[in-house]
Design a protein around this motif. Structure first.
Motif, mmCIF file in Angstrom:
data_model
loop_
_atom_site.group_PDB
_atom_site.id
_atom_site.type_symbol
_atom_site.label_atom_id
_atom_site.label_comp_id
_atom_site.label_asym_id
_atom_site.label_seq_id
_atom_site.Cartn_x
_atom_site.Cartn_y
_atom_site.Cartn_z
ATOM 1 N N THR A 6 0.537 0.548 -10.243
ATOM 2 C CA THR A 6 0.079 -0.780 -9.693
ATOM 3 C C THR A 6 1.209 -1.696 -10.421
ATOM 4 O O THR A 6 1.948 -1.459 -11.295
ATOM 5 C CB THR A 6 -1.175 -1.261 -10.304
ATOM 6 O OG1 THR A 6 -1.127 -1.519 -11.734
ATOM 7 C CG2 THR A 6 -2.160 -0.471 -9.959
ATOM 8 N N PRO A 7 1.420 -2.797 -9.729
ATOM 9 C CA PRO A 7 2.520 -3.809 -10.163
ATOM 10 C C PRO A 7 2.475 -4.099 -11.718
ATOM 11 O O PRO A 7 3.265 -4.335 -12.109
ATOM 12 C CB PRO A 7 2.035 -5.181 -9.221
ATOM 13 C CG PRO A 7 1.492 -4.308 -7.980
ATOM 14 C CD PRO A 7 0.662 -3.413 -8.522
ATOM 15 N N SER A 8 1.387 -3.978 -12.164
ATOM 16 C CA SER A 8 0.942 -4.256 -13.580
ATOM 17 C C SER A 8 1.474 -3.295 -14.550
ATOM 18 O O SER A 8 1.496 -3.289 -15.872
ATOM 19 C CB SER A 8 -0.330 -4.965 -14.080
ATOM 20 O OG SER A 8 -1.125 -3.575 -13.795
ATOM 21 N N ALA A 10 4.707 -1.918 -14.635
ATOM 22 C CA ALA A 10 5.794 -2.010 -14.754
ATOM 23 C C ALA A 10 6.337 -1.565 -16.303
ATOM 24 O O ALA A 10 7.310 -0.727 -16.375
ATOM 25 C CB ALA A 10 6.610 -3.350 -14.749
ATOM 26 N N ARG A 59 8.907 5.127 -8.752
ATOM 27 C CA ARG A 59 9.116 3.832 -8.066
ATOM 28 C C ARG A 59 8.673 3.593 -6.733
ATOM 29 O O ARG A 59 8.267 2.550 -6.397
ATOM 30 C CB ARG A 59 10.984 3.836 -8.093
ATOM 31 C CG ARG A 59 11.425 3.665 -9.386
ATOM 32 C CD ARG A 59 12.979 3.769 -9.428
ATOM 33 N NE ARG A 59 13.386 3.537 -10.862
ATOM 34 C CZ ARG A 59 13.120 4.277 -11.948
ATOM 35 N NH1 ARG A 59 12.346 5.158 -11.764
ATOM 36 N NH2 ARG A 59 13.465 4.054 -13.095
ATOM 37 N N GLU A 62 5.322 2.409 -7.210
ATOM 38 C CA GLU A 62 5.035 0.886 -7.386
ATOM 39 C C GLU A 62 5.590 0.072 -6.557
ATOM 40 O O GLU A 62 4.548 -1.018 -6.338
ATOM 41 C CB GLU A 62 6.246 0.849 -8.749
ATOM 42 C CG GLU A 62 6.158 -0.865 -9.345
ATOM 43 C CD GLU A 62 7.534 -0.855 -10.182
ATOM 44 O OE1 GLU A 62 7.380 -1.840 -11.011
ATOM 45 O OE2 GLU A 62 8.291 -0.435 -9.824
ATOM 46 N N LYS A 63 6.462 0.618 -5.522
ATOM 47 C CA LYS A 63 6.665 -0.285 -4.465
ATOM 48 C C LYS A 63 5.377 -0.385 -3.507
ATOM 49 O O LYS A 63 5.289 -1.739 -2.996
ATOM 50 C CB LYS A 63 8.061 0.095 -3.683
ATOM 51 C CG LYS A 63 8.640 -0.790 -2.734
ATOM 52 C CD LYS A 63 9.701 -0.130 -2.204
ATOM 53 C CE LYS A 63 10.535 -0.800 -0.934
ATOM 54 N NZ LYS A 63 11.515 -0.077 -0.710
ATOM 55 N N PHE A 66 2.841 -2.664 -4.826
ATOM 56 C CA PHE A 66 3.155 -3.958 -4.939
ATOM 57 C C PHE A 66 2.807 -4.562 -3.328
ATOM 58 O O PHE A 66 2.281 -5.553 -3.205
ATOM 59 C CB PHE A 66 4.678 -4.224 -5.250
ATOM 60 C CG PHE A 66 5.027 -5.771 -4.780
ATOM 61 C CD1 PHE A 66 4.673 -6.671 -5.614
ATOM 62 C CD2 PHE A 66 5.863 -6.066 -3.730
ATOM 63 C CE1 PHE A 66 5.190 -8.093 -5.139
ATOM 64 C CE2 PHE A 66 6.155 -7.215 -3.268
ATOM 65 C CZ PHE A 66 5.861 -8.320 -4.138
ATOM 66 N N PHE A 67 3.285 -3.721 -2.245
ATOM 67 C CA PHE A 67 3.190 -4.310 -1.153
ATOM 68 C C PHE A 67 1.415 -4.389 -0.561
ATOM 69 O O PHE A 67 1.114 -5.318 0.011
ATOM 70 C CB PHE A 67 3.985 -3.694 -0.086
ATOM 71 C CG PHE A 67 5.398 -3.931 0.164
ATOM 72 C CD1 PHE A 67 5.779 -5.216 0.370
ATOM 73 C CD2 PHE A 67 6.339 -3.244 -0.765
ATOM 74 C CE1 PHE A 67 7.003 -5.699 0.427
ATOM 75 C CE2 PHE A 67 7.615 -3.738 -0.798
ATOM 76 C CZ PHE A 67 8.002 -4.869 -0.105
ATOM 77 N N TRP A 69 -0.818 -4.960 -2.675
ATOM 78 C CA TRP A 69 -1.383 -6.348 -3.483
ATOM 79 C C TRP A 69 -0.961 -7.460 -2.836
ATOM 80 O O TRP A 69 -1.726 -8.292 -2.394
ATOM 81 C CB TRP A 69 -0.492 -6.274 -5.085
ATOM 82 C CG TRP A 69 -0.771 -7.620 -5.662
ATOM 83 C CD1 TRP A 69 -2.061 -8.030 -6.410
ATOM 84 C CD2 TRP A 69 0.077 -8.620 -5.671
ATOM 85 N NE1 TRP A 69 -1.833 -9.020 -6.769
ATOM 86 C CE2 TRP A 69 -0.537 -9.765 -6.540
ATOM 87 C CE3 TRP A 69 1.427 -8.828 -5.387
ATOM 88 C CZ2 TRP A 69 0.150 -10.859 -6.511
ATOM 89 C CZ3 TRP A 69 1.989 -9.860 -5.296
ATOM 90 C CH2 TRP A 69 1.234 -10.991 -6.273
ATOM 91 N N ALA A 70 0.381 -7.485 -2.352
ATOM 92 C CA ALA A 70 0.765 -8.773 -1.498
ATOM 93 C C ALA A 70 -0.021 -8.682 -0.261
ATOM 94 O O ALA A 70 -0.397 -10.043 0.143
ATOM 95 C CB ALA A 70 2.220 -8.273 -1.247
#
Length: 108
Positions: A6-8, A10, A59, A62-63, A66-67, A69-70
């Motif tokens: 997830t984005p968190s 990192a 990676r 993660e990408k 992020f999308f 989540w966005a």
């Protein structure tokens, strides 16, 4: 089932990037084995293997996270702005889950 990044998460990528190639790293309760070599110009691993022997592209995960989540955030704010009753990201995902799923699958 694989645990998606997830984005968190990192810091997990930072820990993997800091480890030498060929090392085994445990991050967020998961153990990853880095490859012996890297084709990346910066020397970072493009993939790792998890404890089950599955090749993971962190990676890309993660990408994708992020999308996802966005999209949820955009839908949440859109629904809120139009007077909908979706006050959390989870509600938005439930309200518009089919849209999110279709977008994520289309991105693969």
């Amino acid at each position: 089932m694989l645990t998606p990044i997830t984005p968190s998460d990192a810091p997990s990528l930072d820990a993997i990037d800091a480890a030498p190639l060929g090392a085994t790293v445990t991050v967020l309760g998961e153990t990853f084995t880095l490859p012996q070599t890297s084709r990346q110009a910066d020397g970072r691993p493009g993939h790792v293997w998890d404890a089950h022997g599955s090749r993971r592209h962190l990676r890309a995960e993660e990408k994708q996270a992020f999308f996802a989540w966005a999209i949820i955030e955009i839908l949440r704010h859109t629904v809120s702005a139009t007077g909908g009753n979706c006050s959390t990201a989870a509600d938005s995902a439930e309200c518009c889950g089919h849209i999110i799923k279709d977008r994520i699958l289309a991105a693969r």
